[in-house]
Design an enzyme around this catalytic site. Structure first.
Site, PDB file in Angstrom:
ATOM      1  N   CYS A  32       0.806  -1.232   0.000  1.00  0.00           N
ATOM      2  CA  CYS A  32       0.000   0.000   0.000  1.00  0.00           C
ATOM      3  C   CYS A  32       0.836   1.278   0.000  1.00  0.00           C
ATOM      4  O   CYS A  32       0.343   2.338  -0.371  1.00  0.00           O
ATOM      5  CB  CYS A  32      -0.951  -0.018   1.188  1.00  0.00           C
ATOM      6  SG  CYS A  32      -2.011  -1.484   1.201  1.00  0.00           S
ATOM      7  N   HIS A  50      -3.873   6.732   1.120  1.00  0.00           N
ATOM      8  CA  HIS A  50      -4.151   5.347   0.736  1.00  0.00           C
ATOM      9  C   HIS A  50      -5.561   4.983   1.189  1.00  0.00           C
ATOM     10  O   HIS A  50      -5.966   5.248   2.331  1.00  0.00           O
ATOM     11  CB  HIS A  50      -3.126   4.397   1.360  1.00  0.00           C
ATOM     12  CG  HIS A  50      -3.555   2.975   1.258  1.00  0.00           C
ATOM     13  ND1 HIS A  50      -3.823   2.378   0.053  1.00  0.00           N
ATOM     14  CD2 HIS A  50      -3.813   2.038   2.208  1.00  0.00           C
ATOM     15  CE1 HIS A  50      -4.211   1.141   0.254  1.00  0.00           C
ATOM     16  NE2 HIS A  50      -4.218   0.905   1.549  1.00  0.00           N
ATOM     17  N   ASN A  81     -10.309  -1.408  -1.581  1.00  0.00           N
ATOM     18  CA  ASN A  81      -8.896  -1.058  -1.383  1.00  0.00           C
ATOM     19  C   ASN A  81      -8.061  -1.808  -2.418  1.00  0.00           C
ATOM     20  O   ASN A  81      -7.946  -3.028  -2.355  1.00  0.00           O
ATOM     21  CB  ASN A  81      -8.513  -1.448   0.051  1.00  0.00           C
ATOM     22  CG  ASN A  81      -7.024  -1.329   0.347  1.00  0.00           C
ATOM     23  OD1 ASN A  81      -6.209  -1.101  -0.543  1.00  0.00           O
ATOM     24  ND2 ASN A  81      -6.673  -1.518   1.611  1.00  0.00           N
TER      25      ASN A  81
END
Lengths: 310, 78
Positions: free
Chosen positions: A113, A239, A269
């Site tokens: 990430c 993020h 995500n």
């Protein structure tokens, strides 16, 4: 100086609705909408490889600009779920599928990430150091390959997708340039997100505690180092872990909600693709001049950057 | 101890965005107040930061009310 000329993305058409999982996981509509912020998670088609997602992102880039694969001299893929078992590297597979020229560096970057921000620094510096003119930075980390469908901690969150960022020199295409990066790693807590068993395992509380404390500290240091204040930054592209963590970070940093976009609802995500997916939405907005990016997760690692219009 | 419970109740209200909590609610399960796992993560981070106490994962299931959280803090804070 090397900067961002254009971005494009590919989100698979397949998806799983989180609303179909309410009974199985004992959750309700409010939890899905207000806490996760994820209505559904995108899923790549059976038989697709991460390189296929990258190729489709590149085709989308070609629809936006005159991206000439024959001139690409640097091709990088950020992933921790490479084609096959990682040999050959996915960037070489993408290079082959796009029929790029031989005079082209191709390598993978193994980050999750936090990957896009770190990779942006690596690739722009690599290109500048070696006089390269046309770089492609891909992100493609389809977690659907490693998710346990019975794991509430992960199956409601992660979606598949890919992005590509075209990197070129200022004066030859670049519209945005990074002016400062900060990086961090806390390897001793790396177990909080791992794939040791062949399936993703995540200690949600540990990741939350890490993100809620470390990320604001780094962003404050970044702003201070660049003589920036919140009011001088047009957007904070964080993020997209979940709506809950984005809201938590915005509150702890005192950021106005309108400066902290989220785009989780339709795909979830997407790991290293989450920040460039946001970036793609804002780079053509003429009113936006200064951006802060911040990625955090696997490692545990975190990286933040300031981008300014060239 | 009563003032600590009151402080913890305020912390729960602020971090979990639940309606005002009175002394009669101190023994109630957090879950019964509408506090889910994400709210709880936020609450225990706030407890750790405010009282400088560690809250290991294995303790979380036992810290399920304002009474139990206040007792845990009282036993550990310096």
């Amino acid at each position: 100086m090397i900067g961002i000329a254009q971005l494009a993305s590919y989100i698979p058409e397949g998806f799983e609705s989180n609303f179909d999982k309410k009974t199985r996981f004992g959750i309700d509509d409010a939890f899905i909408r207000d806490k996760l912020g994820i209505d559904r998670v995108s899923r790549m088609a059976a038989g697709d490889e991460p390189s296929d997602l990258c190729v489709r992102a590149f085709r989308a880039l070609q629809q936006k600009c005159q991206a000439d694969i024959g001139k690409v001299d640097c091709l990088v893929v950020c992933t921790q779920n490479p084609d096959g078992n990682g040999i050959p590297h996915t960037s070489a597979v993408v290079h082959g599928k796009l029929a790029a020229q031989d005079a082209c560096a191709a390598f993978d970057i193994g980050l999750g990430c936090s990957g896009y921000v770190s990779a942006l620094s690596i690739v722009t510096a690599f290109m500048a150091a070696n006089g390269l003119k046309n770089g492609l930075l891909f992100t493609a980390d389809p977690y659907s390959r490693i998710i346990d469908p019975s794991d509430k901690n992960t199956v409601l969150l992660f979606g598949d997708g890919a992005t590509v960022t075209l990197l070129q020199p200022v004066g030859a295409g670049a519209q945005w340039v990074p002016t400062k990066f900060l990086f961090g790693t806390r390897g001793a807590q790396g177990d909080a997100i791992n794939n040791r068993s062949g399936q993703l395992q995540m200690n949600g509380r540990a990741v939350f505690n890490f993100s809620a404390t470390i990320v604001p500290t780094q962003i404050r240091a970044l702003l201070e180092g660049e003589n920036l204040t919140v009011d001088k930054v047009d957007r904070f592209l964080l993020h997209q872990g979940s709506k809950f963590i984005i809201d938590t970070l915005a509150a702890r940093l005192g950021l106005p909600p309108e400066k902290v976009p989220n785009n989780l609802a339709a795909h979830g995500n997407t790991v290293s693709s989450s920040i460039p997916l946001l970036l793609e939405q804002v780079v053509s907005d003429a009113g936006i001049q200064t951006l802060v990016l911040s990625g955090f997760g696997v490692g545990l690692s975190w990286a933040s950057a300031v981008l300014k219009r060239a | 101890m009563d003032s600590l419970k009151s402080e913890v109740a305020k912390l729960v209200e602020q971090t979990c965005k639940v309606p005002p909590i009175g002394p009669n609610d101190y023994s109630k399960l957090l879950k019964a107040m509408g506090i889910d796992s994400l709210d709880a993560a936020s609450l225990f981070l706030a407890v750790m930061e405010r009282y400088a106490v560690e809250v290991p994962d294995e303790q979380i299931e036992h810290l399920n009310s304002i009474d139990s959280i206040a007792a845990y803090i009282e036993a550990r804070r310096t």
